[in-house]
Write a protein that holds these residues in place. Structure first.
Motif, PDB file in Angstrom:
ATOM      1  N   SER A 149       2.386  -9.560  -8.156  1.00 22.25           N
ATOM      2  CA  SER A 149       3.833  -9.688  -7.987  1.00 22.25           C
ATOM      3  C   SER A 149       4.347  -8.891  -6.784  1.00 22.25           C
ATOM      4  CB  SER A 149       4.542  -9.215  -9.258  1.00 22.25           C
ATOM      5  OG  SER A 149       4.121  -7.892  -9.572  1.00 22.25           O
ATOM      6  N   SER A 150       3.539  -7.991  -6.242  1.00 18.63           N
ATOM      7  CA  SER A 150       3.972  -7.207  -5.066  1.00 18.63           C
ATOM      8  C   SER A 150       2.761  -6.549  -4.419  1.00 18.63           C
ATOM      9  CB  SER A 150       4.966  -6.103  -5.486  1.00 18.63           C
ATOM     10  OG  SER A 150       4.297  -5.130  -6.264  1.00 18.63           O
ATOM     11  N   GLY A 151       2.973  -6.077  -3.203  1.00 18.68           N
ATOM     12  CA  GLY A 151       1.926  -5.305  -2.534  1.00 18.68           C
ATOM     13  C   GLY A 151       1.709  -3.974  -3.240  1.00 18.68           C
ATOM     14  N   THR A 152       2.773  -3.402  -3.781  1.00 17.79           N
ATOM     15  CA  THR A 152       2.645  -2.135  -4.501  1.00 17.79           C
ATOM     16  C   THR A 152       1.770  -2.322  -5.739  1.00 17.79           C
ATOM     17  OG1 THR A 152       4.835  -1.493  -3.722  1.00 17.79           O
ATOM     18  CG2 THR A 152       3.964  -0.269  -5.594  1.00 17.79           C
ATOM     19  N   GLY A 153       2.006  -3.415  -6.470  1.00 19.40           N
ATOM     20  CA  GLY A 153       1.166  -3.711  -7.636  1.00 19.40           C
ATOM     21  C   GLY A 153      -0.286  -3.909  -7.216  1.00 19.40           C
ATOM     22  N   ALA A 154      -0.468  -4.582  -6.077  1.00 17.62           N
ATOM     23  CA  ALA A 154      -1.826  -4.813  -5.572  1.00 17.62           C
ATOM     24  C   ALA A 154      -2.495  -3.473  -5.245  1.00 17.62           C
ATOM     25  CB  ALA A 154      -1.777  -5.705  -4.335  1.00 17.62           C
ATOM     26  N   LEU A 155      -1.746  -2.571  -4.626  1.00 19.29           N
ATOM     27  CA  LEU A 155      -2.301  -1.246  -4.294  1.00 19.29           C
ATOM     28  C   LEU A 155      -2.673  -0.469  -5.553  1.00 19.29           C
ATOM     29  CD1 LEU A 155       0.090  -0.063  -1.444  1.00 19.29           C
ATOM     30  CD2 LEU A 155      -2.399  -0.057  -1.300  1.00 19.29           C
ATOM     31  N   HIS A 156      -1.786  -0.535  -6.553  1.00 17.94           N
ATOM     32  CA  HIS A 156      -2.059   0.181  -7.806  1.00 17.94           C
ATOM     33  C   HIS A 156      -3.376  -0.334  -8.407  1.00 17.94           C
ATOM     34  CE1 HIS A 156      -0.221   1.669 -11.903  1.00 17.94           C
ATOM     35  NE2 HIS A 156      -1.300   2.332 -11.561  1.00 17.94           N
ATOM     36  N   GLY A 157      -3.507  -1.662  -8.437  1.00 14.77           N
ATOM     37  CA  GLY A 157      -4.745  -2.259  -8.965  1.00 14.77           C
ATOM     38  C   GLY A 157      -5.959  -1.850  -8.148  1.00 14.77           C
ATOM     39  N   ALA A 158      -5.797  -1.835  -6.824  1.00 18.54           N
ATOM     40  CA  ALA A 158      -6.916  -1.501  -5.935  1.00 18.54           C
ATOM     41  C   ALA A 158      -7.368  -0.064  -6.155  1.00 18.54           C
ATOM     42  CB  ALA A 158      -6.490  -1.700  -4.480  1.00 18.54           C
ATOM     43  N   PHE A 159      -6.407   0.844  -6.250  1.00 15.18           N
ATOM     44  CA  PHE A 159      -6.778   2.260  -6.405  1.00 15.18           C
ATOM     45  C   PHE A 159      -7.475   2.495  -7.745  1.00 15.18           C
ATOM     46  CE2 PHE A 159      -3.368   3.383  -3.146  1.00 15.18           C
ATOM     47  CZ  PHE A 159      -4.302   3.540  -2.140  1.00 15.18           C
ATOM     48  N   VAL A 160      -6.930   1.895  -8.797  1.00 17.86           N
ATOM     49  CA  VAL A 160      -7.574   2.064 -10.107  1.00 17.86           C
ATOM     50  C   VAL A 160      -8.970   1.426 -10.072  1.00 17.86           C
ATOM     51  CG1 VAL A 160      -7.433   1.408 -12.536  1.00 17.86           C
ATOM     52  CG2 VAL A 160      -5.428   2.344 -11.381  1.00 17.86           C
ATOM     53  N   ALA A 161      -9.079   0.296  -9.390  1.00 18.90           N
ATOM     54  CA  ALA A 161     -10.381  -0.382  -9.318  1.00 18.90           C
ATOM     55  C   ALA A 161     -11.446   0.526  -8.699  1.00 18.90           C
ATOM     56  CB  ALA A 161     -10.254  -1.671  -8.504  1.00 18.90           C
ATOM     57  N   VAL A 162     -11.058   1.292  -7.690  1.00 17.78           N
ATOM     58  CA  VAL A 162     -12.072   2.131  -7.022  1.00 17.78           C
ATOM     59  C   VAL A 162     -12.205   3.513  -7.658  1.00 17.78           C
ATOM     60  CG1 VAL A 162     -11.849   0.901  -4.816  1.00 17.78           C
ATOM     61  CG2 VAL A 162     -10.517   3.003  -5.196  1.00 17.78           C
ATOM     62  N   GLY A 163     -11.489   3.734  -8.746  1.00 18.92           N
ATOM     63  CA  GLY A 163     -11.707   4.978  -9.501  1.00 18.92           C
ATOM     64  C   GLY A 163     -10.687   6.072  -9.279  1.00 18.92           C
ATOM     65  N   ALA A 164      -9.544   5.740  -8.639  1.00 20.78           N
ATOM     66  CA  ALA A 164      -8.505   6.767  -8.500  1.00 20.78           C
ATOM     67  C   ALA A 164      -7.894   7.026  -9.874  1.00 20.78           C
ATOM     68  CB  ALA A 164      -7.428   6.306  -7.521  1.00 20.78           C
ATOM     69  N   GLY A 165      -7.661   8.285 -10.169  1.00 17.41           N
ATOM     70  CA  GLY A 165      -7.076   8.658 -11.456  1.00 17.41           C
ATOM     71  C   GLY A 165      -6.761  10.129 -11.442  1.00 17.41           C
ATOM     72  N   PRO A 166      -6.310  10.669 -12.573  1.00 14.31           N
ATOM     73  CA  PRO A 166      -5.964  12.090 -12.621  1.00 14.31           C
ATOM     74  C   PRO A 166      -7.122  12.963 -12.132  1.00 14.31           C
ATOM     75  CG  PRO A 166      -5.267  10.971 -14.619  1.00 14.31           C
ATOM     76  CD  PRO A 166      -6.070   9.977 -13.843  1.00 14.31           C
ATOM     77  N   GLY A 167      -6.789  13.947 -11.329  1.00 12.79           N
ATOM     78  CA  GLY A 167      -7.815  14.875 -10.824  1.00 12.79           C
ATOM     79  C   GLY A 167      -8.500  14.388  -9.558  1.00 12.79           C
ATOM     80  N   THR A 168      -8.125  13.213  -9.073  1.00 15.02           N
ATOM     81  CA  THR A 168      -8.753  12.697  -7.846  1.00 15.02           C
ATOM     82  C   THR A 168      -7.750  12.726  -6.687  1.00 15.02           C
ATOM     83  OG1 THR A 168      -8.133  10.387  -8.173  1.00 15.02           O
ATOM     84  CG2 THR A 168     -10.172  11.111  -9.232  1.00 15.02           C
ATOM     85  N   GLU A 169      -8.278  12.502  -5.493  1.00 20.16           N
ATOM     86  CA  GLU A 169      -7.420  12.459  -4.300  1.00 20.16           C
ATOM     87  C   GLU A 169      -7.712  11.196  -3.498  1.00 20.16           C
ATOM     88  OE1 GLU A 169      -8.368  16.108  -2.251  1.00 20.16           O
ATOM     89  OE2 GLU A 169      -7.321  17.332  -3.745  1.00 20.16           O
ATOM     90  N   VAL A 170      -6.660  10.675  -2.868  1.00 18.94           N
ATOM     91  CA  VAL A 170      -6.792   9.500  -2.002  1.00 18.94           C
ATOM     92  C   VAL A 170      -6.220   9.873  -0.636  1.00 18.94           C
ATOM     93  CG1 VAL A 170      -5.948   7.156  -1.595  1.00 18.94           C
ATOM     94  CG2 VAL A 170      -6.638   7.831  -3.901  1.00 18.94           C
ATOM     95  N   ILE A 171      -6.967   9.612   0.413  1.00 16.29           N
ATOM     96  CA  ILE A 171      -6.498   9.964   1.759  1.00 16.29           C
ATOM     97  C   ILE A 171      -5.754   8.779   2.377  1.00 16.29           C
ATOM     98  CG2 ILE A 171      -7.215  10.693   4.071  1.00 16.29           C
ATOM     99  CD1 ILE A 171      -9.460  12.295   2.759  1.00 16.29           C
ATOM    100  N   CYS A 172      -4.475   9.010   2.672  1.00 15.94           N
ATOM    101  CA  CYS A 172      -3.587   7.968   3.226  1.00 15.94           C
ATOM    102  C   CYS A 172      -3.172   8.377   4.640  1.00 15.94           C
ATOM    103  CB  CYS A 172      -2.304   7.873   2.394  1.00 15.94           C
ATOM    104  SG  CYS A 172      -2.542   7.693   0.631  1.00 15.94           S
ATOM    105  N   PRO A 173      -2.810   7.418   5.478  1.00 20.20           N
ATOM    106  CA  PRO A 173      -2.370   7.800   6.824  1.00 20.20           C
ATOM    107  C   PRO A 173      -0.954   8.378   6.812  1.00 20.20           C
ATOM    108  CG  PRO A 173      -2.268   5.423   6.557  1.00 20.20           C
ATOM    109  CD  PRO A 173      -2.817   5.969   5.273  1.00 20.20           C
ATOM    110  N   ALA A 174      -0.690   9.252   7.768  1.00 23.12           N
ATOM    111  CA  ALA A 174       0.640   9.884   7.849  1.00 23.12           C
ATOM    112  C   ALA A 174       1.716   8.873   8.216  1.00 23.12           C
ATOM    113  CB  ALA A 174       0.596  11.007   8.876  1.00 23.12           C
ATOM    114  N   ILE A 175       1.304   7.776   8.876  1.00 20.94           N
ATOM    115  CA  ILE A 175       2.261   6.710   9.207  1.00 20.94           C
ATOM    116  C   ILE A 175       1.766   5.418   8.579  1.00 20.94           C
ATOM    117  CG2 ILE A 175       3.231   5.309  11.089  1.00 20.94           C
ATOM    118  CD1 ILE A 175       3.180   7.822  12.837  1.00 20.94           C
ATOM    119  N   GLY A 176       2.638   4.732   7.891  1.00 26.35           N
ATOM    120  CA  GLY A 176       2.312   3.469   7.210  1.00 26.35           C
ATOM    121  C   GLY A 176       3.525   3.106   6.395  1.00 26.35           C
ATOM    122  N   PHE A 177       3.398   3.174   5.075  1.00 26.43           N
ATOM    123  CA  PHE A 177       4.578   3.038   4.215  1.00 26.43           C
ATOM    124  C   PHE A 177       4.325   3.795   2.927  1.00 26.43           C
ATOM    125  CE2 PHE A 177       7.443   0.511   1.304  1.00 26.43           C
ATOM    126  CZ  PHE A 177       8.613   1.051   1.815  1.00 26.43           C
TER     127      PHE A 177
END
Ligand SMILES: Cc1ncc(COP(=O)(O)O)c(C=O)c1O
Length: 438
Positions: free
Chosen positions: A99-127
């Motif tokens: 339903s959205s890119g945000t939903g897609a991102l949420h699914g993607a992060f959970v798919a690769v194992g992001a969760g409590p106690g983990t970190e994801v490296i994002c760019p300083a410029i994006g959205f």
């Protein structure tokens, strides 16, 4: 009514409605008039609208049309057609409409194992959506500074990796592409997943490969303002079945993606708390058409940008944005950095005098969630301060962005390039020795 349709209705309406011999009949959930009101918003001809009304009237819809992937009653639902088209166009084995890119991102992060106690490296410029989704998954977003491409700087990633890091999430920004060779090298070395955020660069390529298929998971926003999109929508591309299953479990917790919907887990980790980010049939009906146009749209943008760049002169006081793949980016913006904001203001005024659409934040502009140091929802949760990523702070204020239009003619491109040259010449000095723009 087909048996499959009847079974679906029984499943949807529950046992009370499944009882036969009841004469009650309600209004359709979605009536023909409501449906037609939606159709008229899309600027279709009267002939087409008449045909749609005829088809809608003839359709045996019982309680009205179900504008939902799993209950469309079609051999291939619009969502399925959208997903098939995505797989074909991107050459990806797995695709999920959301339903959205945000939903897609949420699914993607959970798919690769992001969760409590983990970190994801994002760019300083994006959205902010990238960091938002990492945070929603329970992970801490960690911002990596950019380089002169205004994309994640591979030289600054390793210093940010800790034992909690699970993923790198490069954003391909404003039609551009991240330095994927370097990013993939680091990810493989540290056994990290890569989630490519392609929301702003749908159709871009890096060294010939479609962005979104290089990392483990690629996501797209297909909202109205993106390269492909109609209203609100998103897309996940996954490299493996396991990633597809995990993303599906997060975005479609109704379980309809599973061979046996309510069955116990088939393996450890298959099932966990999920959401509903399903794409609607109405959205998919539009998006499948939009998505098919994507390769032609990208080609037109690339042609326009190349035609303009080839006529541009180089000036001592401005630096063109570094492009990680000049031939692969979508090219709907032309960006460069003036040496100072004061000079940027001079250039901007000269561009506007010549009716060239251009922008620069400068020092006085409002907060903006495309740069980490203005992402207040993140800053109230995590220790993030302006100054953490100094290159991003500087370039985000100083970059001049000229928006390009895919429909410019060759004559338009020449006129635009001439005006940009004129505008730059009023504030800068020509550098005859510099390399051509790319
Ligand atoms: C880089 C980036 N990622 C994700 C998103 C989120 O997409 P959506 O608005 O469809 O949720 C956007 C939207 O602008 C974006 O620019």
């Amino acid at each position: 009514m087909s048996k499959q349709r009847k079974d679906q209705e029984i499943a949807l309406q529950g046992s009370m409605r499944a009882v036969t011999q009841i004469s009650a009949k309600g209004e359709p959930k979605i009536g023909v008039d409501e449906f037609m009101a939606l159709c008229t918003r899309f600027g279709l001809s009267k002939k087409t609208l008449d045909r749609i009304r005829k088809a809608v009237n003839e359709e045996d819809w019982g309680e009205g049309p179900f504008l939902a992937n799993y209950y469309s009653g079609l051999k291939e639902s619009c969502v399925q057609a959208f997903q098939r088209t995505a797989r074909e166009l991107f050459g990806s084995p797995y695709a999920i409409g959301t339903s959205s890119g945000t939903g897609a991102l949420h699914g993607a992060f959970v798919a690769v194992g992001a969760g409590p106690g983990t970190e994801v490296i994002c760019p300083a410029i994006g959205f902010i959506a990238t960091a938002n989704a990492a945070s929603l998954a329970g992970a801490t977003p960690v911002f990596c500074d950019v380089d002169e491409s205004m994309h994640m700087d591979p030289n600054k990633i390793e210093a940010l990796i800790t034992k909690r890091t699970v993923a790198l999430a490069p954003t391909h920004a404003m039609g551009g592409v991240s330095d994927m060779d370097a990013i993939m090298r680091i990810a493989r070395k540290h056994k990290l997943a890569v989630v490519e955020d392609c929301a702003q660069s749908c159709g871009a390529r890096y060294k010939g490969r479609m962005c979104g298929t290089i990392g483990d998971v690629g996501i797209f926003s297909i909202s109205a303002y993106k390269i492909v999109g109609a209203g609100e929508g998103g897309l996940i591309l996954a490299k493996t079945k396991r990633l597809w299953e995990r993303a599906s479990q997060l975005v479609e917790a109704g379980g309809l993606w599973r061979p046996v919907r309510f069955a116990p887990p088939r393996y450890r980790g298959e099932l966990f708390t999920g959401t509903n980010y399903r794409m609607s049939e109405l959205e998919a009906a539009m998006d499948v058409v939009q998505l098919k146009k994507m390769p032609r749209t990208v080609k037109r943008f690339q042609k326009v940008k190349a035609a303009i760049l080839k006529r541009l002169q180089r000036f001592t006081e401005i630096t063109p944005q570094v492009l990680n793949d000049p031939d692969g980016e979508v090219g709907y913006t032309l960006r460069f950095y003036p040496d100072t904001i004061a000079r940027g203001e001079c250039i901007l005024a000269a561009l506007h005098d010549r009716k060239i659409q251009a922008g620069m934040r400068g020092k006085k502009a409002d907060d903006d969630w495309h740069c980490y140091s203005f992402m207040h929802p993140m800053m109230v949760q995590y220790p993030i301060r302006r100054g953490d990523c100094p290159v991003a702070d500087d370039l985000f204020d100083r970059v001049i962005t000229i928006s390009l239009n895919q429909w410019y003619t060759p004559a338009d491109c020449k006129a635009i390039a001439d005006r940009i040259n004129e505008a730059l010449a009023t504030c800068c000095t020509i550098d005859p020795k510099a390399k051509a723009w790319r």
